[in-house]
Write an enzyme that holds these catalytic residues in place. Structure first.
Site, PDB file in Angstrom:
ATOM      1  CD  GLU A   1      41.689  43.137  42.725  1.00 54.07           C
ATOM      2  OE1 GLU A   1      41.311  43.454  41.593  1.00 54.07           O
ATOM      3  OE2 GLU A   1      41.127  42.254  43.412  1.00 54.07           O
TER       4      GLU A   1
ATOM      5  CD  GLU B   1      38.374  43.535  46.613  1.00 53.13           C
ATOM      6  OE1 GLU B   1      38.095  42.646  45.789  1.00 53.13           O
ATOM      7  OE2 GLU B   1      38.782  44.661  46.278  1.00 53.13           O
TER       8      GLU B   1
HETATM    9  C1  BG6 Z   1      37.954  42.644  42.787  1.00 56.20           C
HETATM   10  C2  BG6 Z   1      37.678  44.115  42.631  1.00 56.20           C
HETATM   11  O1  BG6 Z   1      38.813  42.259  41.790  1.00 56.20           O
HETATM   12  O2  BG6 Z   1      36.882  41.764  42.663  1.00 56.20           O
HETATM   13  C3  BG6 Z   1      36.264  44.531  42.972  1.00 56.20           C
HETATM   14  O3  BG6 Z   1      38.574  44.850  43.426  1.00 56.20           O
HETATM   15  C4  BG6 Z   1      35.294  43.498  42.429  1.00 56.20           C
HETATM   16  O4  BG6 Z   1      36.007  45.822  42.481  1.00 56.20           O
HETATM   17  C5  BG6 Z   1      35.600  42.183  43.093  1.00 56.20           C
HETATM   18  O5  BG6 Z   1      33.950  43.864  42.572  1.00 56.20           O
HETATM   19  C6  BG6 Z   1      34.616  41.093  42.752  1.00 56.20           C
HETATM   20  O6  BG6 Z   1      34.491  40.990  41.381  1.00 56.20           O
HETATM   21  P1  BG6 Z   1      33.091  40.992  40.655  1.00 56.20           P
HETATM   22  O7  BG6 Z   1      33.412  41.028  39.232  1.00 56.20           O
HETATM   23  O8  BG6 Z   1      32.402  39.755  41.069  1.00 56.20           O
HETATM   24  O9  BG6 Z   1      32.384  42.213  41.127  1.00 56.20           O
END
Ligand code: BG6
Length: 485
Positions: free
Chosen positions: A177, A383
């Site tokens: 990101e 993701e």
């Molecule tokens: C992304 C990151 O922004 O979101 C991850 O790359 C992160 O590291 C994921 O875990 C989900 O966010 P969160 O805060 O729910 O863990």
């Protein structure tokens, strides 16, 4: 039934070293900035402490103990049929202080074993080279990404791991990101600088925070150079390597048809998405960057060789994280809603997760089409998922229909995206096994198909158990995306 995905489509999931491994000071590993963050919650922010206090709980120190469980975990992911697994290499397992003379052999062996294990199961590793895990010493000595020295420390780390895992790892991701730096979030931590205060709260979009756009964009420029150097090195070490850039894809909609909202949305997409993609994919800054920087009072220090480095380090494909869409208004909304790093006005047509992240599968189709129209490079979703508070029933089962629903809807829209003509290489869900939440440091914000018995204080048996979504995702993969009901 859905239409099956193209042959060879990569299915799997993604995690990071800091959110899974634990073992933060084992076998020669040095501290990283992420090891200074305490646990928080949706209501209370995580705290960054300059000194690591033995009386406080830092989730990354034990996480889900992936350092010892990774073989079992990979076996479960393989049982689901994973063909791709994304994780990061913890920089400080390889170079504990960032600038050590020799790499730490134990760290190199740990990842070798992990990647060999992946291969044994027919899983292709996709390796993130930087997921915010800056060596604490690099933060102290060079102010993290504000210092130009950090570029070469990173490039050296990359070269070592490219050589070490040649033939074992083919897919690489330079910076997680990278476009976070374009958003005004806690500046010091974002740029990798050790804060002056002993403790600071990690508040995303904190209105009290003093923003420093010049620092953010200078640090980002250094990451661009570091990324381009890594791409060139990866190709030099092994022409088979495929390297991607990555952004958190901002699917921004105008809040109203007011032309001022339309323009504000366009500008937010330029600054938030396209600046980074243009530099990483086209190898140069876009023409709109001049006005963007002028408006923010940003003046970048460019070294003589930077233009050449950027043009010679173009990525092979683009990857995105996507969780939520966002509404943009030219007027600051009274009440802002958040997503992962997003702040915007509430969309009246959409619902949100328990943590307030807007749920919008069509937004994924929309942004992938936008990116395809602009760049025509292969794309990959690395993701996507739903953080939820799962409940273990008395018989040990975990029923998570909301997760099946969320991921199923996104897969349905992904299939449409492919029919729209987008060259999509794969889909990785976030946290296929429960891990520590990055924003809140909680364990109860769970994304996995596999439940891990650890609570918000790091207590539990660490036992793994399948949730209902486990067999569902297994079926999705076995049918190559056709059977999602
Ligand atoms: C992304 C990151 O922004 O979101 C991850 O790359 C992160 O590291 C994921 O875990 C989900 O966010 P969160 O805060 O729910 O863990």
């Amino acid at each position: 039934m859905n239409k099956a995905f193209p042959k060879g489509f990569l299915w799997g999931g993604a995690v990071t070293a800091q959110q899974t491994e634990g073992a933060w000071n084992l076998d020669g590993r040095g501290p990283a900035l992420t090891d200074h963050l305490t646990a928080g919650s949706y209501q209370a922010p995580r705290i960054f402490t300059k000194k690591i206090d033995p009386n406080r709980y830092y989730p990354s120190h034990s996480a889900i103990d992936g350092y010892h469980y990774y073989k079992d975990d990979l076996a479960m992911l393989a049982e689901m049929g994973f063909s791709c697994y994304r994780t990061s290499i913890s920089w400080t397992r390889i170079f504990p202080n960032g600038d050590d003379k020799e790499p730490n052999r134990k760290g190199l062996d740990f990842y070798r074993d992990m990647f060999e294990e992946c291969k044994k199961h027919g899983i292709e590793p996709l390796v993130t080279l930087y997921h915010g895990e800056l060596p604490s010493q690099t933060a102290i000595k060079h102010n993290g990404w504000l210092g130009r020295e950090t570029i070469d420390l990173y490039a050296r780390f990359c070269e070592v791991v490219f050589k070490e895992y040649k033939g074992l790892v083919k897919y690489w991701l330079t910076f997680n990101e990278i476009n976070c730096m374009t958003l005004p979030v806690s500046v010091d931590l974002l740029v990798g600088k050790m804060p002056e205060a002993d403790e600071i709260p990690l508040i995303i979009g904190d209105p009290k925070m003093k923003d420093d756009p010049n620092a953010r964009f200078q640090a980002l420029h250094h990451q661009f150079i570091a990324s381009a150097k890594a791409v060139a090195l990866a190709h030099k070490v092994d022409p088979e390597n495929k390297v991607c850039g990555m952004i958190t894809a901002l699917a921004n909609y105008p809040l109203t048809p007011n032309p001022d909202d339309i323009l504000a949305t366009q500008q937010s997409m330029q600054a938030g998405n396209y600046l980074c993609c243009d530099v990483m994919i086209r190898g140069k800054y876009p023409s709109f960057s001049k006005r963007l920087f002028d408006n923010l009072g940003v003046s970048l220090n460019f070294a003589e060789e930077d233009e050449k480095i950027l043009s010679e380090g173009k990525v092979d494909f683009l990857s995105i994280s996507y969780y939520a869409s966002n509404c943009v208004s030219h007027i600051k909304p009274d009440k802002q809603v958040t997503g992962n790093l997003l702040m915007g006005a509430k969309n009246p047509f959409l619902t949100a997760s328990e943590w307030g992240w807007t749920i919008d599968p069509k937004g994924l189709r929309y942004i992938l089409n936008e990116l395809n129209d602009r760049y025509q490079v292969p794309l990959m979703v690395v993701e996507n998922g739903l953080g939820a508070n799962d409940v273990v029933e008395s018989d040990g089962s975990v029923h998570d229909p909301y997760r099946i629903d969320y991921i199923g809807q996104h897969i349905r829209d992904l299939r449409e995206t492919i029919d729209d003509g987008v060259d999509l290489w794969g889909y990785l869900t976030w946290g296929p096994i429960d891990i520590i939440s990055a924003s809140t440091g909680e364990m109860k914000k769970r994304y996995g198909f596999i439940y891990v018995d650890v609570d918000n204080e790091g207590k539990g048996t660490f036992a793994r158990r399948k949730k209902d979504s486990f067999d569902w995702y297994k079926k999705v993969i076995a049918s190559n995306g056709a059977d999602i009901d």
